[in-house]
Enzyme design. Structure first.
Site, PDB file in Angstrom:
ATOM      1  N   ASP A 414       0.528  -1.104  -0.331  1.00  0.00           N
ATOM      2  CA  ASP A 414       0.099  -0.188   0.230  1.00  0.00           C
ATOM      3  C   ASP A 414       0.826   1.160  -0.096  1.00  0.00           C
ATOM      4  OD1 ASP A 414      -1.326   2.040   0.677  1.00  0.00           O
ATOM      5  OD2 ASP A 414      -2.793   1.249   2.485  1.00  0.00           O
ATOM      6  N   HIS A 415       0.906   2.174  -1.525  1.00  0.00           N
ATOM      7  CA  HIS A 415       1.085   3.557  -1.492  1.00  0.00           C
ATOM      8  C   HIS A 415       1.285   4.443  -0.216  1.00  0.00           C
ATOM      9  CE1 HIS A 415       5.329   4.816  -3.305  1.00  0.00           C
ATOM     10  NE2 HIS A 415       5.070   4.331  -3.814  1.00  0.00           N
ATOM     11  N   ARG A 416      -0.143   4.094  -0.146  1.00  0.00           N
ATOM     12  CA  ARG A 416      -0.220   6.031   0.768  1.00  0.00           C
ATOM     13  C   ARG A 416       0.307   5.077   2.631  1.00  0.00           C
ATOM     14  NH1 ARG A 416      -7.068   4.088   1.592  1.00  0.00           N
ATOM     15  NH2 ARG A 416      -5.609   2.158   2.087  1.00  0.00           N
TER      16      ARG A 416
END
Length: 442
Positions: A414-416
């Site tokens: 998850d790049h968040r």
């Protein structure tokens, strides 16, 4: 005669509906308190419901295959004595093959939920007349395609045990034993995705000349579809992979298998992969975090413990049970936990509690001969890692090409929650341990 109506209870999973899989009684049958009357399937498990009353079955108010909301009446039972009603206490349903785990049905679960697998058709297995084995062990052998007469028993009085069956059927051979059906007249199928709030219609049997059939989406498949869609379209996935020389991992697996300390434990490269993941999560804690949306805004929850999920393909669909507090386990304890998780999933006994609270997931796609993939993150987590097939390949070592055991480690994140440097460091750490397991000694 007093007629009692039994409504679909809340089985303690926080769910609102269930599918009637199979009635165990028919109108006119006599039942006693705690007799199993129906098998239901929720989004998480198969559950056998016992009768809270004794008497004569009146009417079945829900048909097999129908989806019923919690609180809706499903059966009536006529009783000549009002005192035969069960007390308003949890009704315990013991699982015959697991004496240590009782299930409280209708009033919430205090432990593992009793369940069993449902197969669309029996797979032909050679007869095992004369073999000493308990019914649950015979069922496990039938599910795994194992001929009990070919299994060497290790139990008392030459009884075949569960470990005997499992050791006889390695994961790869189980996959090869799956029958490949011939191409039929049906060229295409349509799988209907029902709206969440809409009632699900029971699929009618196709006619002999039907070229298509529609399969209602419910139970585990419906829950998986909702979870994967939510994850894919809410968490920006980024995927990375790396090829690894896993020769020393294979050497370690061989030594552990030969060690008396691990004689009663199943050892595989997945065990070393699990240890590598736990070690790497400690070095990059943000991989073990999760994105949380709250009324006050988004937050990142960093877990300082590891509930290690293992993706498992079961006859009911994809399940991801997890090992609680895996970071506190030594190698032997982790091996036992992995073995228990695998056997429980294969037997269809994974409880809802074992599927909640995961912090990171491993998917072992290598057992199917697959090298790499871009898996979807399990909701509530920030990453998932895949272990590919381990094969002998040419590899350059000290300037020379040599045959080595090589695998591919891939994953999605998850790049968040985590940036590219953290993702790369985590994958590199896992690869480093597979290349040199001695790093775990630090």
């Amino acid at each position: 005669m007093t007629e009692q109506t039994f409504v679909l209870p809340d089985v303690g999973e926080g769910l609102t509906e269930a599918e009637i899989v199979q009635w165990r009684v028919a109108p006119g049958d006599t039942v006693a308190v705690n007799d199993v009357i129906v098998e239901i399937e929720t989004a998480k498990s198969l559950v056998e419901l016992p009768s809270p009353y004794s008497g004569t079955v009146g009417e079945l108010l829900a048909s097999e295959g129908s989806t019923v909301e919690v609180g809706a009446p499903i059966i009536t039972i006529g009783s000549t004595d009002a005192g035969t009603q069960a007390p308003a206490e949890p009704v315990s349903v013991p699982e015959p093959s697991d004496p240590g785990g009782a299930v409280l049905v209708g009033y919430g679960t205090g432990g593992a939920v009793s369940s069993r697998r449902r197969k669309p058709a029996e797979r032909p297995v050679k007869a095992s007349v004369g073999v000493v084995a308990k019914p649950p062990i015979r069922k496990l052998a039938r599910d795994l395609g194992v001929d009990l007469s070919a299994v060497t028993p290790s139990g008392p009085a030459s009884e075949v045990t569960r470990d005997d069956v499992v050791k006889h059927a390695e994961q790869a051979s189980v996959f090869r034993n799956i029958e490949t059906p011939a191409w039929g007249a049906v060229r295409e199928e349509t799988i209907a995705v029902a709206a969440p709030a809409a009632p699900v219609a029971v699929a009618s049997a196709p006619s002999s000349d039907a070229r298509e059939e529609s399969i209602p989406v419910r139970g585990v498949r419906k829950a998986t579809a909702n979870a994967m869609t939510s994850s894919a379209y809410s968490a920006p996935h980024v995927s990375v992979w790396v090829d690894v020389d896993a020769s020393r991992t294979m050497e370690l697996v061989k030594r552990l298998k030969a060690s008396p300390d691990f004689a009663d434990v199943k050892i595989s490269p997945l065990l070393i992969m699990a240890r590598a993941v736990i070690w790497a999560l400690r070095r990059t804690p943000m991989i073990n975090a999760a994105w949380v949306d709250t009324e006050d805004g988004a937050q990142i929850s960093v877990r300082h413990y590891v509930n290690l999920g293992i993706a498992a393909a079961t006859p009911r669909g994809l399940l991801v049970p997890n090992i609680k507090d895996a970071q506190s386990m030594n190698t032997r304890e982790l091996a036992k936990a992995l073995e228990h998780l695998t056997l429980t999933a294969r037997e269809g006994k994974t409880s809802p509690a074992e599927q909640t609270g995961g912090t990171f997931t491993i998917t072992n796609i290598g057992v199917f001969g697959v090298d790499a993939g871009t898996p979807i993150i399990n909701p509530g987590e920030a990453g998932i890692i895949a272990l590919g097939a381990i094969r002998q390949k040419p590899w350059v070592v000290d300037g020379e090409v040599r045959p080595r055991w090589v695998t591919t480690v891939s994953g999605s994140f998850d790049h968040r929650v985590v940036d590219g440097d953290g993702i790369s460091r985590f994958i590199a750490d896992v690869a480093s341990v597979l290349e040199e397991p001695a790093l775990l000694l630090d």
